[in-house]
Design an enzyme around this catalytic site. Structure first.
Site, PDB file in Angstrom:
ATOM      1  N   TYR A  44       1.149  -1.073  -0.036  1.00 37.54           N
ATOM      2  CA  TYR A  44       0.211  -0.010   0.036  1.00 37.54           C
ATOM      3  C   TYR A  44       0.875   1.285  -0.103  1.00 37.54           C
ATOM      4  CZ  TYR A  44      -4.333  -2.480   0.598  1.00 37.54           C
ATOM      5  OH  TYR A  44      -5.427  -3.233   0.445  1.00 37.54           O
ATOM      6  N   THR A  60       5.780  -4.104   8.741  1.00 32.68           N
ATOM      7  CA  THR A  60       6.232  -4.003  10.121  1.00 32.68           C
ATOM      8  C   THR A  60       5.259  -4.372  11.244  1.00 32.68           C
ATOM      9  OG1 THR A  60       6.019  -1.790  10.245  1.00 32.68           O
ATOM     10  CG2 THR A  60       8.227  -2.577   9.888  1.00 32.68           C
ATOM     11  N   SER A 101       9.005   2.243   5.433  1.00 32.12           N
ATOM     12  CA  SER A 101       8.014   1.563   6.624  1.00 32.12           C
ATOM     13  C   SER A 101       7.850   2.356   7.777  1.00 32.12           C
ATOM     14  CB  SER A 101       8.630   0.036   6.890  1.00 32.12           C
ATOM     15  OG  SER A 101       8.994  -0.618   5.848  1.00 32.12           O
ATOM     16  N   GLU A 124       5.844   7.733   5.728  1.00 26.05           N
ATOM     17  CA  GLU A 124       4.804   8.051   4.404  1.00 26.05           C
ATOM     18  C   GLU A 124       3.825   8.532   5.671  1.00 26.05           C
ATOM     19  OE1 GLU A 124       1.943   6.330   4.859  1.00 26.05           O
ATOM     20  OE2 GLU A 124       2.330   4.716   6.275  1.00 26.05           O
ATOM     21  N   LYS A 183       6.691   9.925  12.969  1.00 26.18           N
ATOM     22  CA  LYS A 183       5.610   8.978  12.324  1.00 26.18           C
ATOM     23  C   LYS A 183       4.658   8.281  13.139  1.00 26.18           C
ATOM     24  CE  LYS A 183       3.255   6.439   9.537  1.00 26.18           C
ATOM     25  NZ  LYS A 183       2.147   6.854   8.498  1.00 26.18           N
ATOM     26  N   ASN A 233       0.504   9.373  13.907  1.00 26.70           N
ATOM     27  CA  ASN A 233      -0.643   8.621  13.908  1.00 26.70           C
ATOM     28  C   ASN A 233      -1.240   8.653  15.409  1.00 26.70           C
ATOM     29  OD1 ASN A 233      -0.771   8.044  11.198  1.00 26.70           O
ATOM     30  ND2 ASN A 233       0.562   6.247  11.569  1.00 26.70           N
ATOM     31  N   CYS A 287      -2.137   1.255  10.258  1.00 25.46           N
ATOM     32  CA  CYS A 287      -1.280   2.096  11.018  1.00 25.46           C
ATOM     33  C   CYS A 287      -1.429   2.453  12.617  1.00 25.46           C
ATOM     34  CB  CYS A 287      -0.687   3.585  10.521  1.00 25.46           C
ATOM     35  SG  CYS A 287       0.402   3.266   8.784  1.00 25.46           S
TER      36      CYS A 287
END
Length: 457
Positions: free
Chosen positions: A14, A91, A130, A160, A219, A223, A275
Site C-alpha cells: 500500500y 512491520t 516502513s 509516509e 511518524k 498517527n 497504522c
C-alpha cells in the site's frame, strides 16, 4: 533514455507501490523498480487490476509503467543497480516473545538489510519508508556496515503520511515530506539527494529535514495524535447517546475553536487501517522500554477506547434485537476500514462480524471493493462458518434481514433505495448507523428502528 538516478523499492504494498508510481510519474528521467518476492502481487501491478485500490492510482501507474516504472520479482538484481533503495516492507506488531502485542516485529526490516548488504556495491542510500520504531536506522546501519565490504551506506528516514482513500492526492500535494538523516557531511548530502527528488513537484518549504531519530518518532506520534482524536470523540459519542446531545453538533461546536480544529472529529464505530493501532501499541512499548509507564498507559487507553467502541456497537445490535440475534440475519454494509480503499487491516467490521457470529447470527456482508476471499480470511481465518455469507450487492445482503449495520461510509450507500430495502426485510426492521452518513429522519419515516452513533434518534 539516460536516467539521472536509479531507484528500487523493496515491498510492493500500500505504501511502496503508490509512492514509487508517483515518483516515476513526476520524474521521467529516474528509473524506478518496485520489487516484491510475491509473484502474484507483481503480476497484479503489471495488469489492469492493481492489488491496491486508490482513486487515481491506475492512471498514475499507467502513465509511467513500461517507461521508467517497472515491477519485478528480481529483488537482488534491482538492489545491485539502484543508487537509492527504499525499504517499504511490513512491520507488523509482534505476536511472540518480548513485546508481544505491542512492539513492532522488525524481522522483515532486518532481512531487507541483510539482503542489501549481501549484494550491494558502491555508494547506496537506504531510505526507511516502513513505519518503524526509533533507533531502527541505527540497527540497519550496524547490519549493513558489518556485512558488506563492497558498499558504503547512508540510512535515511522518510516516513509516509498517506491516508488510504486519498493516497494519490496526498502524494501529489502532501502537507509535508519529512526526511531524517545523520548530521554528518555524508548524511546531509544523502538527505539533499532524496529531497531534490521530491522537490521536482513538492514546494521546498514543505520538505522538512531532521535528524534520524526525530523523523522516526514523528511518524508514530502523528498517527497516535490522530487516533487519539478519534477515540476522544468516540468516547463522547456514548455520553451524547446517554444525555440526548448530538455528537455531530458537539463536534461542529468544538471544531470551530481554532485551537482544536474540525479534522478527525467524526464519531464512528472506531478507527482501523494498518497504522493507527500498530503505531500506538509500538509507542506504548517504547514508553515502557524507556521507563515511562504513565505515558505508556495514556496511549494504551486510546486503543482500549477504540476496542470498547466496536464491542459497544455489537452489543447494541444484540440488545435492540430483543437480546438475541441467534438465527437472525444481519446485513453488514461495508467491510473496508474506510471508503475508497480495499484495505481491511484492523477494520472494525472484523470485530462486529465475529461478535455477531458468536451470538449465532447469520451475517451477510457486502463491500464494493473487498473480495469474498478477503472477508472470509479476515473473519474466519482458516476455519469455516456457514453463517457468514458474502453478497454481491447491497440489496441482496439486506433482503430478508432483521437488521442492517452500516460500517463503511461508501458513497453508494447514500443512494440506496431504502424504501425498497425496508419492504424486503423482516419487521420490525432495524438499522444501525455506524458512520452517520444517511438521512436519519427519512429512514424513520420509512419505518426503520434506527440507532446512530452519538445520537438520540
Amino acid at each position: 533514455m539516460k536516467t539521472s538516478l536509479t531507484i528500487c523499492c523493496l515491498g510492493a504494498g500500500y505504501v511502496g507501490g503508490p509512492t514509487m508510481a508517483m515518483i516515476a510519474a513526476k520524474c521521467p528521467d529516474i528509473r524506478v523498480t518496485v520489487t516484491d518476492p510475491d509473484e502474484k502481487r507483481i503480476v497484479a501491478w503489471n495488469s489492469d487490476a492493481l492489488p491496491v485500490y486508490e482513486p487515481g492510482l491506475q492512471e498514475v501507474v499507467e502513465s509511467a509503467r513500461g517507461r521508467n516504472l517497472f515491477f519485478s520479482t528480481d529483488v537482488k538484481g534491482a538492489i545491485r543497480l539502484a543508487d537509492i533503495i527504499f525499504v517499504s516492507v511490513g512491520t507488523p506488531t509482534k505476536t511472540y516473545g518480548v513485546g508481544a502485542g505491542r512492539a513492532a516485529d522488525l524481522k522483515y526490516i532486518e532481512a531487507a538489510a541483510r539482503m542489501i548488504a549481501e549484494v550491494a556495491e558502491g555508494s547506496k542510500i537506504i531510505v526507511e519508508k516502513s513505519t518503524i520504531p526509533v533507533k531502527t536506522a541505527e540497527a540497519m546501519l550496524t547490519i549493513l556496515r558489518s556485512n558488506s565490504t563492497k558498499a558504503t551506506f547512508q540510512v535515511l528516514s522518510n516516513p509516509e503520511f498517506l491516508a488510504e482513500g486519498t493516497a494519490v492526492e496526498d502524494l501529489e500535494n502532501p502537507d509535508r515530506v519529512l526526511i531524517g538523516g545523520e548530521q554528518t557531511p555524508e548524511g546531509l548530502k544523502a538527505v539533499e539527494t532524496v529531497a531534490s527528488i521530491y522537490a521536482r513537484w513538492v514546494p521546498r518549504d514543505k520538505i522538512l529535514t531532521t535528524n534520524l531519530w526525530s523523523s522516526e518518532l514523528s511518524k508514530l506520534v502523528a498517527n497516535a495524535f490522530l487516533a487519539q482524536r478519534i477515540s476522544s470523540i468516540n468516547s463522547i459519542s456514548a455520553l451524547c447517546e446517554a444525555t440526548g446531545a448530538d455528537v455531530d453538533e458537539v463536534a461542529r461546536a468544538i471544531g470551530k475553536d481554532s485551537r482544536i480544529g474540525p479534522k478527525f472529529l467524526k464519531a464512528s464505530i472506531g478507527f482501523g487501517g494498518s497504522c493507527f493501532q500498530k503505531d500506538i501499541l509500538n509507542l506504548t512499548y517504547l514508553c515502557q522500554h524507556f521507563g515511562l509507564p504513565e505515558a505508556a498507559a495514556y496511549w494504551e487507553s486510546v486503543v482500549k477506547i477504540n476496542d470498547w467502541q466496536k464491542s459497544r456497537f455489537s452489543a447494541r445490535i444484540v440488545s435492540d434485537l430483543f437480546n438475541t440475534v441467534s438465527g437472525k440475519q444481519i446485513a453488514i454494509l461495508g467491510f473496508a476500514f474506510k471508503k475508497d480503499t480495499n484495505d481491511t487491516r484492523e477494520t472494525a467490521a472484523i470485530s462486529v462480524c465475529r461478535d455477531l457470529l458468536a451470538e449465532g447470527a447469520r451475517v451477510v456482508v457486502y463491500d464494493p471493493r473487498v473480495s469474498e476471499g478477503q472477508i472470509r480470511a479476515d473473519v474466519l481465518g482458516s476455519s469455516d462458518n456457514p453463517n457468514l455469507v458474502v453478497a454481491t450487492n447491497a440489496l441482496d445482503a439486506c433482503h430478508g434481514a432483521h437488521g442492517i449495520a452500516l460500517l463503511t461510509e461508501w458513497d453508494e450507500f447514500r443512494d440506496l433505495d431504502f424504501r425498497k430495502i425496508y419492504e424486503g426485510m423482516l419487521k420490525p426492521a432495524f438499522l444501525f448507523e455506524g458512520r452517520n452518513i444517511l438521512p436519519h429522519e427519512q429512514l424513520k419515516e420509512i419505518g426503520f428502528r434506527l440507532f446512530a452513533i452519538g445520537k438520540m434518534v
